[in-house]
Structure formats: C-alpha cells, structure tokens
Design an enzyme around this catalytic site. Structure first.
Site, mmCIF file in Angstrom:
data_model
loop_
_atom_site.group_PDB
_atom_site.id
_atom_site.type_symbol
_atom_site.label_atom_id
_atom_site.label_comp_id
_atom_site.label_asym_id
_atom_site.label_seq_id
_atom_site.Cartn_x
_atom_site.Cartn_y
_atom_site.Cartn_z
ATOM 1 N N HIS A 100 -8.380 -5.280 2.029
ATOM 2 C CA HIS A 100 -9.407 -5.660 0.862
ATOM 3 C C HIS A 100 -9.498 -6.574 0.647
ATOM 4 O O HIS A 100 -9.164 -7.729 1.314
ATOM 5 C CB HIS A 100 -8.259 -5.205 -0.992
ATOM 6 C CG HIS A 100 -7.936 -3.663 -1.108
ATOM 7 N ND1 HIS A 100 -6.674 -3.474 -0.634
ATOM 8 C CD2 HIS A 100 -8.142 -3.012 -1.781
ATOM 9 C CE1 HIS A 100 -6.287 -2.032 -0.617
ATOM 10 N NE2 HIS A 100 -7.349 -2.421 -1.798
ATOM 11 N N ASP A 103 -7.011 -9.214 -0.830
ATOM 12 C CA ASP A 103 -5.819 -9.022 0.372
ATOM 13 C C ASP A 103 -5.786 -10.725 1.144
ATOM 14 O O ASP A 103 -4.680 -11.199 1.730
ATOM 15 C CB ASP A 103 -5.334 -8.171 1.220
ATOM 16 C CG ASP A 103 -5.061 -6.959 0.404
ATOM 17 O OD1 ASP A 103 -5.320 -6.754 -0.684
ATOM 18 O OD2 ASP A 103 -5.924 -6.073 0.697
HETATM 19 C C1 XUL Z 1 -3.517 2.880 -4.319
HETATM 20 C C2 XUL Z 1 -4.353 3.345 -2.778
HETATM 21 C C3 XUL Z 1 -4.596 2.061 -1.861
HETATM 22 C C4 XUL Z 1 -5.958 2.005 -1.452
HETATM 23 C C5 XUL Z 1 -6.611 1.254 -1.440
HETATM 24 O O1 XUL Z 1 -2.596 4.262 -4.765
HETATM 25 O O2 XUL Z 1 -3.114 3.831 -1.972
HETATM 26 O O3 XUL Z 1 -3.962 0.626 -1.960
HETATM 27 O O4 XUL Z 1 -5.242 2.995 -0.310
HETATM 28 O O5 XUL Z 1 -7.415 0.270 -2.280
#
Ligand code: XUL
Ligand code: CO
Length: 436
Positions: A100, A103
């Site tokens: 993300h 991150d």
């Molecule tokens: C949340 C989840 C996230 C997604 C990406 O439960 O799984 O980490 O994979 O946003």
C-alpha cells in the site's frame, strides 16, 4: 542492503527429509508439475505491511517488535525499511511483493507531498527491482487507517473525501503501472457502515459504483494491462462491509456493468469470517468467471476477527489450489501472504521461518491438487454423479423452449419415482486424505 537479516542465508530446497526450519521441504521452485514449474504455478508474493510496518500491537497493548526502521516517519527510515524488505525478498527467493502507499512512505502534510514521497520510494524500489529484486504482484492504496476515512473512502458522506480518494488511487495506480505491477487491488477498507441510523445506503452504493467505474476507465486511459481486483471481506472494520463475499461482489459488479472488467482477490481469512470455506469462495469466483488472485493467510476458527495467520493446513491448501488449478491457474494473479507473525515472535528469523513454512504448505497443497486433477480423483466421481444429465431427454429439459408444464406432463406420464443415490462424502474425504 541492511544488516537486519545479516546472519540469514538464502533459503534453498532441502528435500522432504530436511529438519532445518530455514529450508524448504516441499517448495522446489524448478520442479515441474505438468507444464509449469512450482514457482510458475504458485507465483508467491510477500506483503510489505504486516512484515515491515505492523509493530505487534493488539487491542490491549502496543508495540512488541523492535525493528531498526521504526517508526519510519522520515524518508531515511522509509529507505532503511525498504532495504530490509528487499533483503527478505531475496532471502526467500520470492518472485513478487505487494504494498500500500501508506506502507512505504511517511504521509506528507499535503496530498502533493504524499504523492512526491510515494514516487521517490517507487524510484528506490525500481532500482532494487532492476538489480534482480522481485516484481510487483499488486499495488493498492490504504484508504482506511487515517481518521479522514473513518466514515468510508469512496462511500464517505463528505465529497471532499471522495475527491481525496480519487487523487490517492490515481497516484497509486500510476506507481503500480510504472513499476510493472501485474494487478491493482481495492480492498473495501471502511466501505460499509456501522448503523443505518446515519447511513444512506443507496447513495453510498452508487458512489462506490461510480468510483470503481472511474478506476476502470483510468486503467484503460493509462494503458495498464494488469487486472483490477476487489478483495471481499465481511464485518471488519465496519460492521456491514459492502464487499461481503465473492457472490456479493459479483452482484455489485453486474449492477454497474463491470463483471468483465474486475476480478477478485480472495483471502482465506476473509472467507472464514464470511462463514464460508476458502474453497467455496474460490469455486464461486471460478464459476462466475471473476477469479483473479489469492491472499493465502488463514483465520483462526474461533476468534471472530481477522487474525492473518500463515497457512498451516495441507488439506485446506490442497482444496484451495484445486480450485485455482481448475480455474486454469493464475494469469496475472498469484499467492500473496497477507500474513503476520504472532506478536511474541520477535526475531528476524521468525519472519523468514514463517514464510518458509507457509510456502511449503502451499507447495504441498499444490502437489496434491495437481495429482488429484491428473487422476480425476474428484472429477471422475463428480461426473458420474451428474451422468443422468448426459441423456438427450435430460438435456432437453434445460434447452431453450422447454417449459415447466411440458416437463410436468412428461414426468406424470412416465410416473417418475426418483431413487436417492449416496453422495459418498466420506469416501471422497478419504480420497483427498490419500493425496496429502
Ligand atoms: C485486510 C486485507 C488487506 C488487503 C489489502 O483485511 O486483507 O490487507 O489485502 O488492502
Ligand atoms: Co488481504
């Protein structure tokens, strides 16, 4: 390079008899299963967030992990974090990673500053990727942690948040595209509601539909060839999540005419929270033609919240990869570990051993699934169970032109008395066990 994993050697395949926790027993990347190697089948990815961002906190206590780049609130620390991350990717030999925006870069004081930092980190990643680092399986935006998203992202009552999200997703899609990412993921985050007392359901769903349509348009505008993936999840963080499960997402996509444009990233833990099994969600995605990718992290069966544990059940892994293979295998998708350590697992070596074990479970599951399919161990009995439908008369009942009253007349004339047949569940479960 960082010295965080300094004393840890690259993980190699040690074979089924190795007792070294830092070696693979089952994952032999170059070994062929059919016309693909294990590495090509599994397409492993490591996530940035749980490994390098999460500090070990739970609802009752704060940080337990002591990583040298914490709190990563400067660009210098963000680069140290990236150095450690790419070291871990190299040690594990994984072909992909996922992140993300939030991150990888500290948030700036303005949107423009946040985007600038994201792009600087993407440049840093690009250098490391060019030096033999992993490729990007998917990028995504974190539109759930900051308090501005507390009432939703694209479904927010405040149009300024909708616009802020447009800018954020655009920046993340641009970076994903620039780094050669193979997918772009949207997990709903806080797209859902806590109470109907303050919620206009119709408006929120329409906002989400418009937003996703614009994401798809933008993908085509910039020539991004990867898949747009929605990651279904129920009941967390909002009580009523709009992307509850695969079937719900499909209904939403159909409603907005996006069922040929968007696929799903199915997470094992989310399937469990939705009251399904992982293989149910995967079979549903395959059947509906929207299977894309997987997050291979399991949920605790008792907790009721998202525990994001590394997979440890060979049977569950076998049934999951059975569905993946039956869907034709991954194309742009892969096996992402969206998994985190338990908060007492403090050491750098815990991060490596957790992935080694997870990758091995997947390899074991894949091997079993591949053999079951080759032997028609389940497809054979399944075909036999539906064999009655192969007769011309039976097929005619489902053909265009057949009518309810016409079939009724035939059934009555033939004086039908269907004879129940065993479903053979235990025999089939025994067959699966034989392949593990
Ligand atoms: C949340 C989840 C996230 C997604 C990406 O439960 O799984 O980490 O994979 O946003
Ligand atoms: Co996930």
């Amino acid at each position: 390079m960082s010295d965080y994993f300094a004393n840890i050697a690259p993980v190699t395949y040690g074979g089924p008899n190795t007792t070294d926790p830092m070696q693979f027993r089952h994952y032999n990347p170059a070994e062929k299963l059919g016309d693909k190697t294990m590495a090509e089948h599994l397409r492993f990815a490591v996530c940035y967030w749980h490994n390098f961002v999460w500090e070990g906190n739970d609802p009752f206590g704060g940080q337990t992990f002591d990583r040298p780049w914490f709190p990563a609130d400067t660009m210098d620390l963000a680069r140290q974090k990236a150095d450690a991350a790419f070291d871990m990717f190299r040690i594990l030999g994984v072909p992909y990673f996922c992140f993300h925006d939030h991150d990888v870069r500290p948030e700036g004081g303005t949107l423009a500053e946040s985007h600038k930092r994201l792009n600087e980190m993407a440049d840093y990643f690009a250098e490391k990727m060019a030096q033999g680092g992993p490729k990007l399986l998917w990028g995504t935006a974190n539109m759930f942690s900051n308090r501005r998203y507390m009432s939703g992202a694209s479904t927010n009552p405040d149009p300024d948040v909708f616009a802020y999200c447009a800018s954020t997703v655009k920046a993340c899609m641009d970076v994903t595209h620039r780094l050669g990412g193979e997918n772009y993921v949207l997990w709903g985050g806080r797209e859902g509601y806590e109470t109907l007392l303050n919620t206009n359901l119709e408006r929120e769903l329409n906002q989400m539909g418009r937003f996703l349509s614009m994401v798809v348009d933008y993908k085509h505008k910039i020539g991004f060839k990867g898949a747009i993936l929605i990651e279904p999840k129920p009941q967390e963080p909002t009580k009523h999540q709009y992307d509850f499960d695969v079937a719900t997402v499909y209904g939403f996509l159909k409603r907005f005419g996006l069922e040929h444009e968007v696929k799903v990233n199915v997470e094992q833990g989310h399937a469990i929270l939705a009251g399904h099994s992982f293989e149910h969600e995967l079979a549903m995605a395959r059947t509906l033609g929207i299977f894309g990718s997987i997050d291979m992290n399991r949920n605790d069966y008792q907790s009721g919240w998202d525990t994001d544990q590394f997979p440890n059940s060979p049977v569950e892994a076998a049934m999951a990869y059975y569905e993946v293979l039956m869907a034709g295998g991954f194309t742009t998708g892969g096996t992402n570990f969206d998994a985190k350590l338990r908060r007492q697992s403090l050491d750098a070596s815990d991060l490596i051993a957790a992935h080694v074990g997870g990758m091995d479970i997947c390899a074991r599951g894949l091997r079993a699934a591949h053999a079951m399919i080759a032997d028609e161990a389940l497809e054979g009995p399944r075909r036999a169970r539906y064999a009655g439908w192969e007769s011309e008369a039976a097929a005619a009942m489902l053909a265009e032109g057949a009518t309810l009253d016409g079939i009724a007349a035939q059934a009555e004339a033939a004086n039908l008395r269907p004879v129940p047949v065993s479903g053979q569940q235990e025999k089939l479960e025994n067959i699966v066990s034989r392949y593990i």
